[in-house]
Design an enzyme around this catalytic site. Structure first.
Site, PDB file in Angstrom:
ATOM      1  N   TRP A 154       5.236  -2.437   4.525  1.00  0.00           N
ATOM      2  CA  TRP A 154       3.844  -1.651   4.023  1.00  0.00           C
ATOM      3  C   TRP A 154       2.618  -2.546   3.601  1.00  0.00           C
ATOM      4  CZ3 TRP A 154       2.832  -3.295  -0.717  1.00  0.00           C
ATOM      5  CH2 TRP A 154       4.078  -3.617  -1.225  1.00  0.00           C
ATOM      6  N   LYS A 178       9.342   0.625  14.212  1.00  0.00           N
ATOM      7  CA  LYS A 178       9.234   1.633  13.050  1.00  0.00           C
ATOM      8  C   LYS A 178       8.562   1.105  11.935  1.00  0.00           C
ATOM      9  CE  LYS A 178      11.783   1.547   9.378  1.00  0.00           C
ATOM     10  NZ  LYS A 178      10.905   2.344   8.510  1.00  0.00           N
ATOM     11  N   PRO A 179       7.584   1.561  11.314  1.00  0.00           N
ATOM     12  CA  PRO A 179       6.737   1.255  10.331  1.00  0.00           C
ATOM     13  C   PRO A 179       7.341   1.698   9.036  1.00  0.00           C
ATOM     14  CG  PRO A 179       5.868   3.208  11.114  1.00  0.00           C
ATOM     15  CD  PRO A 179       6.832   2.796  12.244  1.00  0.00           C
ATOM     16  N   GLU A 253      11.139 -12.416   9.349  1.00  0.00           N
ATOM     17  CA  GLU A 253      10.089 -12.721   8.214  1.00  0.00           C
ATOM     18  C   GLU A 253      10.420 -12.173   7.006  1.00  0.00           C
ATOM     19  OE1 GLU A 253       7.690 -14.971   8.635  1.00  0.00           O
ATOM     20  OE2 GLU A 253       7.377 -15.003  10.998  1.00  0.00           O
ATOM     21  N   LEU A 254      11.172 -12.986   6.176  1.00  0.00           N
ATOM     22  CA  LEU A 254      11.694 -12.296   4.907  1.00  0.00           C
ATOM     23  C   LEU A 254      10.737 -12.611   3.726  1.00  0.00           C
ATOM     24  CD1 LEU A 254      15.375 -12.909   5.987  1.00  0.00           C
ATOM     25  CD2 LEU A 254      13.806 -10.776   6.649  1.00  0.00           C
ATOM     26  N   CYS A 287       3.973 -11.816   1.204  1.00  0.00           N
ATOM     27  CA  CYS A 287       5.079 -12.622   1.061  1.00  0.00           C
ATOM     28  C   CYS A 287       4.618 -14.275   0.963  1.00  0.00           C
ATOM     29  CB  CYS A 287       6.125 -12.611   2.301  1.00  0.00           C
ATOM     30  SG  CYS A 287       5.361 -12.499   3.854  1.00  0.00           S
ATOM     31  N   GLU A 384      10.799 -12.681  -6.416  1.00  0.00           N
ATOM     32  CA  GLU A 384       9.559 -12.386  -6.155  1.00  0.00           C
ATOM     33  C   GLU A 384       8.925 -11.421  -6.724  1.00  0.00           C
ATOM     34  OE1 GLU A 384       8.238 -12.071  -1.341  1.00  0.00           O
ATOM     35  OE2 GLU A 384       9.769 -11.160  -1.953  1.00  0.00           O
TER      36      GLU A 384
END
Ligand code: ADP
Length: 481
Positions: A154, A178-179, A253-254, A287, A384
């Site tokens: 998001w 899938k958003p 992409e984490l 991120c 994070e």
């Protein structure tokens, strides 16, 4: 040009706008005001299967197009994104909360990714290998991997999808996207734009709804060749496990835990503006946002003073109001997590220089916060933050700073400020990160590779490397010549 109606509350499957098979839908709210913007289909396994079937059926004709044909369609998509930049930005701000100026910038980046990959489509070169045999020739060609499942978060609902749609379609792959449930509209808008651009039905499909069910279908279907995921490390690991059964190709992409080092010899003014940009963009919800500031002892106090003055000037409010620089957090659980981390930092000796509490602009707002005397005992040293909170650690030596910066399982982006050229090389080589900003706090561009070391991910997005993740290498041996 007549403007397109971009807000859609249906899924886009095989070129048609359809409700969820179950008929169910969910509400989408504006995080700045709590206003319900509309609904989106609560799709599940059946909807995902339908979309996968459509993408699979569309694949042979799409891959058979010439690169130039695919490039031209992507260029049209790019033009349409730019022609609707203002409308797309408004939609993005309404569902996501970020300031309108940032939303416009994001939509501009989306267009840039699509254009970049439209151009790269025509540069998927192969090789001819010098043959060890006189009567054989050895060729290497590249071909699309097949149907791609793309799952996006998001925080950048427009550009994160553009940098998957772009390389996938350029390479000749078809896609099921899938958003995130918080921000379905920026994704569904790509269906409207793709239709208008003339992209054939089934090439791009968009399904909103139950993440577990849709993710489960995408990772288990033998018709899906690859998953490209942007999101949390926990979900990334789950998808890697789920995809192992059918040996999916994976791009991940984490999460990140970006350090930002300021050495005594830094240009202070530049470091402060870089620090604000690298911390507070999207209210700290990226991120690559700085999670930990490390400031050398000799410059610590003056940096803190200047940084505090810059943060004090930031305007917090509804992203759709002119001049807003910091919008809301995405939802109440994001806010609760930030409150938790700040509470923990306080208990472990953190000195709140600014903020440290909710902001009065609305329920999901948190005040820009600076915490001095940060230490490794605090959870925010490891976790994070994903919010507008800047913990400031102190260090003495370069080696100590590098060791602290690398002391994490993450390795996405990092930043450091110095005016010493030898140090610039030394430190950038020593940092275990996929992206290093030296005297630069905003590093994302479509022309450079974006991706992480360690548990921050697998693969790269953007740049000439980005399309490789969507290609298979085929070796052909031509004998009897
Ligand atoms: P965030 O913390 O940013 O919300 P997530 O990793 O939870 O990060 O979400 C990123 C994307 O992954 C979203 O589209 C979300 O719906 C999706 N997602 C969450 N859980 C799963 C799952 N079990 N399977 C597939 N996708 C998932």
């Amino acid at each position: 040009m007549t403007k397109l109606d971009l807000l859609r509350s249906a899924n886009f499957i095989n070129g048609e706008w359809v409700p969820a098979a179950s008929g169910a839908s969910f509400e989408v709210t504006n995080p700045a005001t709590g206003e319900i913007i509309g609904t989106a289909p609560n799709g599940g396994a059946a909807d995902a299967r339908r979309a996968i079937d459509a993408a699979s059926a569309a694949f042979p004709a799409w891959r058979a197009k010439t690169a130039a044909e695919r490039a031209n369609l992507l260029r049209r998509l790019h033009d349409l994104i730019l022609a609707h930049q203002d409308e797309l930005a408004l939609l993005l701000t309404r569902e996501q909360g970020k300031p309108l100026a940032e939303a416009k910038g994001e939509v501009g980046m989306s267009a840039a990714y699509i254009l970049w990959f439209a151009e790269e489509a025509r540069r998927v070169y192969g090789d001819i290998i010098p043959s060890p045999w006189p009567d054989r020739r050895l060729l290497v060609t590249k071909q699309p991997v097949g149907v791609v499942g793309a799952i996006t978060p998001w925080n950048f609902p427009s550009s994160m999808l553009a940098r998957k749609i772009g390389p996938a379609l350029a390479a000749g792959c078809t896609i099921v996207a899938k958003p995130a449930a918080q921000t379905p509209y920026s994704a569904l808008a790509y269906g409207v734009l793709a239709e208008a651009a003339g992209i054939p039905k089934g090439v791009l499909n968009i399904v909103t709804g139950d993440a577990k069910q849709i993710g489960g279908e995408l990772t288990s279907s033998s018709k899906v060749a690859k998953i490209s995921f942007t999101g949390s490390t926990a979900v990334g690991k789950l998808l890697l496990r789920q995809g192992a059964e059918t040996v999916k190709k994976m791009s991940m992409e984490l999460g990140g835990n970006a350090p930002f080092l300021i050495f005594d010899d830094a240009d202070l003014e530049r470091a402060v503006s870089g620090a604000v940009a690298a911390k507070f963009r999207n209210a700290g919800q990226t991120c690559v946002c700085t999670n930990r500031f490390y400031v050398q002892a000799g410059i610590y106090d003056s940096f803190l003073e200047e940084f505090d003055a810059a943060v004090a000037a930031l305007r917090v409010g509804n992203g759709s109001e002119e001049g807003t620089q910091i919008g809301p957090l995405i939802d109440s659980s994001a806010l609760a997590k930030v409150e938790d981390l700040v509470g923990d930092a306080r208990e472990h000796g953190g000195r709140i220089v600014r903020g440290g509490e909710r902001h009065t602009a609305g329920e999901n707002f948190y005040a820009p916060t600076i915490i001095a005397e940060a230490s490794t005992r605090m959870r925010l040293a490891r976790e994070e933050i994903f919010g507008p909170v800047a913990p400031i650690f102190r260090f003495d030596t370069e080696d100590e700073a590098i060791a602290a910066a690398n002391n994490t399982e993450y390795g996405l982006a990092c930043y450091f400020y110095t005016q010493d050229l030898a140090r610039a090389f030394r430190v950038s080589e020593a940092l275990d990160y996929g992206i290093v900003g030296v005297n630069d706090g905003l590093v994302t561009t479509e022309v450079a590779p974006f991706g992480g070391f360690k548990e921050s991910g697998v693969g790269r997005e953007g740049s000439r490397y980005g399309i490789e993740d969507y290609l298979e290498i085929k070796y052909v041996s031509l004998g009897g010549l």
